[in-house]
Design an enzyme around this catalytic site. Structure first.
Site, PDB file in Angstrom:
ATOM      1  N   TRP A   1      -4.689  -2.642   4.116  1.00 43.33           N
ATOM      2  CA  TRP A   1      -5.460  -1.500   4.590  1.00 43.33           C
ATOM      3  C   TRP A   1      -6.955  -1.613   4.318  1.00 43.33           C
ATOM      4  O   TRP A   1      -7.526  -0.792   3.623  1.00 43.33           O
ATOM      5  CB  TRP A   1      -4.923  -0.195   3.990  1.00 43.33           C
ATOM      6  CG  TRP A   1      -3.490   0.032   4.276  1.00 43.33           C
ATOM      7  CD1 TRP A   1      -2.456  -0.056   3.392  1.00 43.33           C
ATOM      8  CD2 TRP A   1      -2.910   0.359   5.544  1.00 43.33           C
ATOM      9  NE1 TRP A   1      -1.279   0.187   4.030  1.00 43.33           N
ATOM     10  CE2 TRP A   1      -1.524   0.445   5.361  1.00 43.33           C
ATOM     11  CE3 TRP A   1      -3.431   0.564   6.815  1.00 43.33           C
ATOM     12  CZ2 TRP A   1      -0.650   0.740   6.400  1.00 43.33           C
ATOM     13  CZ3 TRP A   1      -2.564   0.860   7.854  1.00 43.33           C
ATOM     14  CH2 TRP A   1      -1.202   0.956   7.632  1.00 43.33           C
TER      15      TRP A   1
ATOM     16  N   GLU B   1      -9.549   8.530   2.039  1.00 45.55           N
ATOM     17  CA  GLU B   1     -10.595   9.117   1.190  1.00 45.55           C
ATOM     18  C   GLU B   1     -10.069   9.400  -0.217  1.00 45.55           C
ATOM     19  O   GLU B   1     -10.731  10.054  -1.013  1.00 45.55           O
ATOM     20  CB  GLU B   1     -11.125  10.414   1.811  1.00 45.55           C
ATOM     21  CG  GLU B   1     -12.060  10.192   2.976  1.00 45.55           C
ATOM     22  CD  GLU B   1     -13.366   9.519   2.575  1.00 45.55           C
ATOM     23  OE1 GLU B   1     -13.643   9.382   1.364  1.00 45.55           O
ATOM     24  OE2 GLU B   1     -14.105   9.107   3.476  1.00 45.55           O
TER      25      GLU B   1
HETATM   26  C1  LIG Z   1      -6.702   3.501   8.265  1.00 47.79           C
HETATM   27  C2  LIG Z   1      -6.953   3.145   6.830  1.00 47.79           C
HETATM   28  C3  LIG Z   1      -8.100   2.437   6.486  1.00 47.79           C
HETATM   29  C4  LIG Z   1      -8.329   2.076   5.154  1.00 47.79           C
HETATM   30  N1  LIG Z   1      -9.467   1.366   4.834  1.00 47.79           N
HETATM   31  C5  LIG Z   1      -9.686   0.992   3.541  1.00 47.79           C
HETATM   32  C6  LIG Z   1     -10.837   0.210   3.171  1.00 47.79           C
HETATM   33  O1  LIG Z   1     -11.653  -0.148   4.019  1.00 47.79           O
HETATM   34  N2  LIG Z   1     -11.002  -0.135   1.869  1.00 47.79           N
HETATM   35  C7  LIG Z   1     -10.103   0.222   0.904  1.00 47.79           C
HETATM   36  O2  LIG Z   1     -10.311  -0.107  -0.275  1.00 47.79           O
HETATM   37  N3  LIG Z   1      -8.988   0.947   1.220  1.00 47.79           N
HETATM   38  C8  LIG Z   1      -8.772   1.335   2.509  1.00 47.79           C
HETATM   39  N4  LIG Z   1      -7.625   2.038   2.839  1.00 47.79           N
HETATM   40  C9  LIG Z   1      -6.610   2.173   1.802  1.00 47.79           C
HETATM   41  C10 LIG Z   1      -6.562   3.526   1.202  1.00 47.79           C
HETATM   42  O3  LIG Z   1      -7.676   3.712   0.369  1.00 47.79           O
HETATM   43  C11 LIG Z   1      -5.218   3.617   0.462  1.00 47.79           C
HETATM   44  O4  LIG Z   1      -4.214   3.623   1.449  1.00 47.79           O
HETATM   45  C12 LIG Z   1      -5.178   4.860  -0.401  1.00 47.79           C
HETATM   46  O5  LIG Z   1      -5.952   4.672  -1.554  1.00 47.79           O
HETATM   47  C13 LIG Z   1      -3.746   5.212  -0.843  1.00 47.79           C
HETATM   48  O6  LIG Z   1      -3.143   4.110  -1.429  1.00 47.79           O
HETATM   49  P1  LIG Z   1      -1.697   3.613  -0.916  1.00 47.79           P
HETATM   50  O7  LIG Z   1      -1.691   3.540   0.569  1.00 47.79           O
HETATM   51  O8  LIG Z   1      -1.372   2.387  -1.701  1.00 47.79           O
HETATM   52  O9  LIG Z   1      -0.715   4.786  -1.300  1.00 47.79           O
HETATM   53  P2  LIG Z   1       0.044   4.985  -2.683  1.00 47.79           P
HETATM   54  O10 LIG Z   1      -0.925   4.845  -3.826  1.00 47.79           O
HETATM   55  O11 LIG Z   1       1.262   4.147  -2.694  1.00 47.79           O
HETATM   56  O12 LIG Z   1       0.445   6.515  -2.568  1.00 47.79           O
HETATM   57  C14 LIG Z   1       1.587   6.944  -1.801  1.00 47.79           C
HETATM   58  C15 LIG Z   1       1.796   8.436  -2.102  1.00 47.79           C
HETATM   59  O13 LIG Z   1       2.051   8.609  -3.502  1.00 47.79           O
HETATM   60  C16 LIG Z   1       1.128   9.538  -4.058  1.00 47.79           C
HETATM   61  N5  LIG Z   1       0.789   9.115  -5.415  1.00 47.79           N
HETATM   62  C17 LIG Z   1       0.293   7.918  -5.818  1.00 47.79           C
HETATM   63  N6  LIG Z   1       0.097   7.902  -7.144  1.00 47.79           N
HETATM   64  C18 LIG Z   1       0.474   9.131  -7.598  1.00 47.79           C
HETATM   65  C19 LIG Z   1       0.533   9.739  -8.898  1.00 47.79           C
HETATM   66  N7  LIG Z   1       0.139   9.083 -10.001  1.00 47.79           N
HETATM   67  N8  LIG Z   1       0.977  11.012  -8.983  1.00 47.79           N
HETATM   68  C20 LIG Z   1       1.363  11.697  -7.865  1.00 47.79           C
HETATM   69  N9  LIG Z   1       1.342  11.171  -6.623  1.00 47.79           N
HETATM   70  C21 LIG Z   1       0.916   9.920  -6.503  1.00 47.79           C
HETATM   71  C22 LIG Z   1      -0.093   9.484  -3.151  1.00 47.79           C
HETATM   72  O14 LIG Z   1      -0.848  10.689  -3.242  1.00 47.79           O
HETATM   73  C23 LIG Z   1       0.566   9.293  -1.792  1.00 47.79           C
HETATM   74  O15 LIG Z   1       0.967  10.535  -1.274  1.00 47.79           O
HETATM   75  C24 LIG Z   1      -7.387   2.431   4.159  1.00 47.79           C
HETATM   76  C25 LIG Z   1      -6.240   3.179   4.524  1.00 47.79           C
HETATM   77  C26 LIG Z   1      -6.030   3.539   5.829  1.00 47.79           C
HETATM   78  C27 LIG Z   1      -4.801   4.340   6.189  1.00 47.79           C
END
Ligand SMILES: Cc1cc2nc3c(=O)[nH]c(=O)nc-3n(C[C@H](O)[C@H](O)[C@H](O)COP(=O)(O)OP(=O)(O)OC[C@H]3O[C@@H](n4cnc5c(N)ncnc54)[C@H](O)[C@@H]3O)c2cc1C
Length: 243
Positions: free
Chosen positions: A20, A222
């Site tokens: 991502w 975000e």
């Molecule tokens: C279109 C798109 C563009 C992106 N572009 C970038 C980019 O340019 N650079 C970059 O660095 N990132 C980018 N991202 C990544 C984005 O920052 C991450 O997807 C985001 O930080 C969430 O991480 P994850 O997808 O691993 O979800 P996870 O961390 O696996 O989270 C999954 C769910 O679990 C919940 N969760 C996680 N931890 C906890 C906790 N401790 N307690 C309670 N709930 C929790 C979250 O709130 C979420 O609902 C992008 C994402 C998208 C969708």
């Protein structure tokens, strides 16, 4: 963070992946954060370095016009000067400020699909009030008033936090407050506009559902609501929320 950089005599070798990443397949340089024996460091990685690849992530239902990629680093060799300067503390500060240039980021939704998307929507409803598709009964009016209220509150919050940032007084938990509120409200406004339009709201004739769909991505990239809530909760209680 599982990506690792190992220092050899005269270079760094990085291995890892990161899903991502916006524009990863078209960028000339990637900024990559990795664990090292000296803590987390940031690296500037030219994307034509052998071992670096960035396959595009396809089949997205949201932000389809934007390129999103996975970064893959397999034995990527880098010269010593590819490390971001300032030591680990500065590197982390840079990482946090990169994810939190609040004024800019909270305005992004304004320019695109977010809060001012809501504002455009509200103006659009006004402009189309003679349009036969728009329900004429009174119930949309309280909704429009509530949407406008949340929109203006979001603007004021962004303005306030932007001024704190200009004044170098902004704290990261305040960034979380701004992002949590404004992205959540932007999405809620877009969904409410969709509902006001009834079945028309799910058609391409009106762009509200497209905006809502795109905001689903913003709600994740975000920083997710849950993580912002943990950041704010930790600041309020002093208890480590991430254990
Ligand atoms: C279109 C798109 C563009 C992106 N572009 C970038 C980019 O340019 N650079 C970059 O660095 N990132 C980018 N991202 C990544 C984005 O920052 C991450 O997807 C985001 O930080 C969430 O991480 P994850 O997808 O691993 O979800 P996870 O961390 O696996 O989270 C999954 C769910 O679990 C919940 N969760 C996680 N931890 C906890 C906790 N401790 N307690 C309670 N709930 C929790 C979250 O709130 C979420 O609902 C992008 C994402 C998208 C969708």
């Amino acid at each position: 963070m599982r990506t690792r950089a190992k220092r050899t005599v005269d270079e760094w070798v990085i291995n890892g992946t990161k899903m991502w990443i916006t524009n990863g397949s078209v960028a000339d340089i990637a900024i990559v954060w990795a664990q090292t024996d000296e803590g987390i460091k940031g690296f500037l990685v030219p994307t034509d370095t052998p071992g670096f690849s960035a396959p595009k992530i396809s089949k997205k239902l949201s932000l389809r016009a934007s390129i999103t990629s996975e970064l893959v680093l397999e034995d990527v060799h880098l010269p010593p000067d590819s490390v971001l300067p300032g030591g680990n503390r500065s590197a982390w500060a840079a990482l946090l400020s990169q994810r939190g240039p609040l004024r800019h980021r909270l305005r992004c939704p304004r320019r695109g699909a977010g809060l001012s998307g809501g504002s455009d929507r509200v103006r659009g409803f006004r402009a189309r009030s003679s349009n036969a598709h728009l329900p004429r009964f009174s119930s949309p009016r309280p909704s429009l008033a509530d949407m406008t209220l949340e929109l203006q509150k979001g603007f004021l919050l962004a303005l306030h936090l932007g001024r704190l940032k200009d004044d170098h007084r902004l704290q990261s938990q305040q960034v979380s407050l701004g992002k949590l509120n404004n992205v959540r409200e932007a999405l809620s406004i877009a969904r409410e506009c969709r509902a006001i339009l009834g079945a028309n709201g799910i058609t391409l004739e009106y762009p509200v559902l497209r905006h809502a769909n795109n905001l689903e991505s913003v709600l994740t990239y975000e920083g997710t609501s849950e993580v912002h809530q943990l950041v704010i909760g930790q600041a309020l209680t002093g208890e480590n929320a991430f254990g």
